[in-house]
Scaffold this active site. Structure first.
Site, PDB file in Angstrom:
ATOM      1  N   TYR A 142      -1.276   2.062  11.860  1.00 14.11           N
ATOM      2  CA  TYR A 142      -2.094   2.409  10.696  1.00 14.11           C
ATOM      3  C   TYR A 142      -3.413   2.968  11.214  1.00 14.11           C
ATOM      4  O   TYR A 142      -4.011   2.430  12.150  1.00 14.11           O
ATOM      5  CB  TYR A 142      -2.355   1.162   9.847  1.00 14.11           C
ATOM      6  CG  TYR A 142      -3.277   1.427   8.679  1.00 14.11           C
ATOM      7  CD1 TYR A 142      -2.768   1.736   7.421  1.00 14.11           C
ATOM      8  CD2 TYR A 142      -4.664   1.378   8.839  1.00 14.11           C
ATOM      9  CE1 TYR A 142      -3.613   1.997   6.354  1.00 14.11           C
ATOM     10  CE2 TYR A 142      -5.513   1.638   7.772  1.00 14.11           C
ATOM     11  CZ  TYR A 142      -4.982   1.946   6.539  1.00 14.11           C
ATOM     12  OH  TYR A 142      -5.820   2.211   5.489  1.00 14.11           O
ATOM     13  N   GLU A 187      -6.238   8.582   5.298  1.00 18.28           N
ATOM     14  CA  GLU A 187      -5.413   7.442   5.706  1.00 18.28           C
ATOM     15  C   GLU A 187      -4.070   7.946   6.229  1.00 18.28           C
ATOM     16  O   GLU A 187      -3.367   8.677   5.534  1.00 18.28           O
ATOM     17  CB  GLU A 187      -5.188   6.512   4.505  1.00 18.28           C
ATOM     18  CG  GLU A 187      -4.415   5.264   4.857  1.00 18.28           C
ATOM     19  CD  GLU A 187      -4.065   4.440   3.623  1.00 18.28           C
ATOM     20  OE1 GLU A 187      -3.347   4.946   2.729  1.00 18.28           O
ATOM     21  OE2 GLU A 187      -4.518   3.298   3.532  1.00 18.28           O
TER      22      GLU A 187
END
Ligand code: ADP
Ligand code: MG
Length: 394
Positions: free
Chosen positions: A116, A204
């Site tokens: 992530y 993101e």
């Protein structure tokens, strides 16, 4: 403002962020042609909506998954045909789901490890922050709650920008070493440039992946842009897909109004964000439910007030309207004129309570009184809230 993954890929290309090649398609035939153009076995078909969780989502027609690995142009056509025109429900869309009108055909990679990675604006530290985690492909809020030690946070001083040592530190925290660390530094720097130069408030990448041939690539992208910067981001603004947004909010933004739709039945038309919030609070305090947040701004024109009224009345849930204006910069008579114009244009049939105060208030009140419209005037905020709640609930 948000954009689709296929548009994010265009920005990746511009800023040199490694990501599998992809082509967007609006029809099954286009999807087949895109697969032929990319030209190899091992592709993915990905539904394009402004929401995550597509991989685990389900279409309302029962078809499972908004991300499918395929191998031939025929399969691309088949899968795209099952997604296009259908509504995909994911944990981020709410039960109503989102209509898929485009799919992305991209090269698929063999994933060795998922990470992530996000860059965002951090209000607490008044700086930018990078969040990285070894737990890719997962819900990051859940990781933060259950295993916060698996998350690394690095703050970026806005005056000097992202530094090389910070990239290496982040890469090391993800166990990316040797050649992979070099790729990570390059990719993080490219993403930082993209984030800063495009006025993003969030970038993101979930997942950021290492492939079986040791390439670090961005496989997904969620971008948010700072609306206040859109005037200088022409390329980004051109990517706006208003069909993904609340139509009331789209109309409001056309008129420069700050509008957010809510679930209640008392519409509010207010000038100033602080007053708008306290108006919503006091409606609730007196037992009502606000239908929206609406700030017409300090210098609203008659056209803006009329537009605001129409947007409010376009919401079938609205059973009453509270206008709360404090004329500091605003001339109360302009608001009054706007209210009357709008009320006449839409032939208003629901209760309307108006509280005016401040600049040119007497003229404003006189304009309302002589309009012949059924308007309840209120002396102060409490009086206004009590009157509209009584009118709607009573
Ligand atoms: P979402 O977050 O909306 O579910 P993603 O783009 O993250 O959508 O895709 C879901 C999963 O599908 C990813 O976690 C990844 O495992 C896989 N995936 C996505 N794109 C590719 C790709 N190009 N090649 C291989 N696998 C992919
Ligand atoms: Mg994802």
């Amino acid at each position: 403002m948000n954009i689709h993954e296929y548009q994010a890929k265009q920005l990746f290309e511009k800023f040199g962020v490694a990501s599998p090649k992809g082509i967007v398609a609006s029809t099954a035939a286009e999807a087949g042609a895109a697969a032929r153009e990319i030209g190899q076995a091992g592709l993915v078909v990905k539904a394009q909506i402004h929401a995550g969780g597509r991989g685990k989502g389900t279409f309302k027609n029962g078809f499972k998954g908004g991300v499918h690995v395929i191998n031939t142009p025929e399969e691309a056509e088949d899968i795209a045909g099952k997604m296009l025109g259908q509504t995909l429900v994911t944990h981020q869309t709410g039960p109503e789901g989102k209509l898929v009108s485009k799919v992305l055909i991209a090269k698929s990679v063999n994933i060795k490890k998922e990470y992530y990675f996000a860059i965002l604006f951090d209000r607490v530290s008044s700086s930018h922050a990078i969040i990285a985690s070894t737990e890719g492909g997962m819900n990051i809020e859940e990781v933060a709650e259950k295993t916060p030690e698996k998350i690394t946070k690095e703050f970026i001083n806005p005056a000097i920008g992202l530094q090389g040592y910070q990239c290496r530190k982040l890469a090391a925290s993800l166990n990316l070493r040797g050649a992979l660390m070099n790729q990570a530094v390059k990719l993080f720097t490219a993403l930082w440039n993209l984030y800063l130069k495009s006025d993003c408030s969030l970038v993101e990448i979930n997942p950021l992946s290492v492939t079986d041939d040791d390439q670090l690539v961005a496989l997904d992208a969620k971008f948010n842009f700072d609306d206040n910067s859109l005037y200088r981001q022409k390329d980004v603004t051109a990517m706006r897909d208003t069909t993904e947004e609340d139509p009331r909010e789209v109309a409001a933004s056309e008129y420069g109004l700050n509008y957010i739709g809510l679930d209640g039945n008392i519409a509010c038309l207010v000038n100033g964000a602080g007053l708008a919030m306290s108006t919503m609070d006091i409606i609730k305090f007196h037992g009502g439910e606000p239908a929206n947040f609406l700030d017409v701004g300090g210098g609203a024109t008659k056209e803006q007030v009329t537009a605001a009224f129409k947007i409010i009345l376009g919401d079938p849930n609205v059973k009453g309207i509270l206008v709360n204006i404090f004329g500091g910069i605003m001339d109360c008579n302009i608001i009054a004129t706007g209210i009357i114009a709008a009320a006449q244009e839409v032939s208003l049939s629901i209760p309307l309570v108006v509280r005016l105060e401040g600049n040119n208030v007497e003229a404003g009140k006189a304009t309302l009184a002589s309009s012949g419209l059924k308007i309840t005037s209120a002396s102060d905020l409490t009086d206004a809230a009590q009157k509209i709640v009584a009118a709607v609930n009573g």
